[in-house]
Scaffold this active site. Structure first.
Site, PDB file in Angstrom:
ATOM      1  N   SER A 142       0.844  -1.194   0.000  1.00 16.99           N
ATOM      2  CA  SER A 142       0.000   0.000   0.000  1.00 16.99           C
ATOM      3  C   SER A 142       0.875   1.238   0.000  1.00 16.99           C
ATOM      4  CB  SER A 142      -0.911   0.035   1.229  1.00 16.99           C
ATOM      5  OG  SER A 142      -1.567   1.290   1.328  1.00 16.99           O
ATOM      6  N   TYR A 156      -1.969  -0.263  10.097  1.00 16.91           N
ATOM      7  CA  TYR A 156      -2.000  -0.573   8.668  1.00 16.91           C
ATOM      8  C   TYR A 156      -0.679  -0.199   8.008  1.00 16.91           C
ATOM      9  CZ  TYR A 156      -3.834  -0.999   3.927  1.00 16.91           C
ATOM     10  OH  TYR A 156      -4.052  -1.369   2.626  1.00 16.91           O
TER      11      TYR A 156
END
Length: 247
Positions: A142, A156
């Site tokens: 990501s 995350y």
């Protein structure tokens, strides 16, 4: 139609929806026989198998909880049993774990790490036992490993930065075997978990140089290129597909 992956066998984790499903479709369209894992959406999984078959491809769906290391390893074993080998692994399974750090429970943290990091490690380690020269390991990370534009992304970002580092280190380790290892870092992508018409998107879209969310197909196209013969000199790379979000 060109089939640069004809004769190749691929495993895509988390492949029943969103980016993972697009990757499975693109790999199959490029000629690979594709196994993909799903956890709790058998209807979606079977629909994707039918879609790929209808387009002339080959696919099987394997139920596997990405947070379970034994299940991750078993998915590799089943892929090899189904197709007779393994040439391409795409680690696409992911979990969120977003929220203020004071409110992140141990269970939320453990699950995010197990899926986003543990699944990558256990799937890849098992797969390498079957891979030979020309094989590919690709992890979907990501852009949040590099840039977080909202509060609450600590866990995350931690997990996505971890797998980028893992890929770079592994690239050094397996290069002598002719295996490449790369990370693709999507930016904001229009999926059912992060729709382009959400309130969150209204905050995010102005930060994207391209002025729009990406599509799952755009991410899948990059992954498919990395899986193919034209990407043989790309390894240890972290490739941002983010519309200039991190520019």
């Amino acid at each position: 139609m060109s089939h640069p992956l004809q004769g190749k066998i691929a495993l895509v984790t988390g492949g029943s929806r969103g980016i993972g499903a697009a990757i499975a479709r693109h790999l199959a369209q490029a000629g690979a026989a594709v196994a993909f894992t799903y956890n709790s959406s058998p209807d979606r999984a079977e629909a994707l198998v039918r879609q790929i078959a209808g387009d002339g491809g080959t696919a099987v769906a394997i139920q596997a909880d990405a947070s379970d290391r034994a299940a991750a390893r078993s998915a590799v074993t089943e892929t090899v049993q189904q197709f007779g080998g393994l040439d391409i692994v795409v680690n696409s399974a992911g979990a969120g774990g977003v929220g203020p750090i004071e409110e992140i429970t141990d269970e939320t943290y453990d699950h995010a790490v197990a899926v986003n990091v543990g699944s990558v490690f256990h799937t890849t380690r098992e797969a390498l036992q079957h891979m030979t020269s020309g094989s590919r390991v690709i992890t979907v990370g990501s852009i949040n490993a590099d840039r977080i534009h909202f509060a609450g992304g600590t866990v995350y970002a931690l997990t996505k930065a971890a797998v980028a580092g893992f890929s770079r280190a592994l690239a050094r380790e397996v290069s002598s075997r002719g295996i490449t290892v790369n990370t693709v870092q999507p930016g904001p992508v229009d999926t059912d978990m992060n729709p382009a018409d959400s309130d969150f998107a209204k905050i995010t879209r102005p930060l994207i140089a391209a002025g729009r969310y990406g599509t799952a197909d755009e991410i899948a196209s990059v992954v498919t290129f990395l899986a193919g013969p034209d990407a043989s000199f790309i390894t240890g790379a972290t490739i941002n597909v983010d519309g200039g979000f991190a520019a």
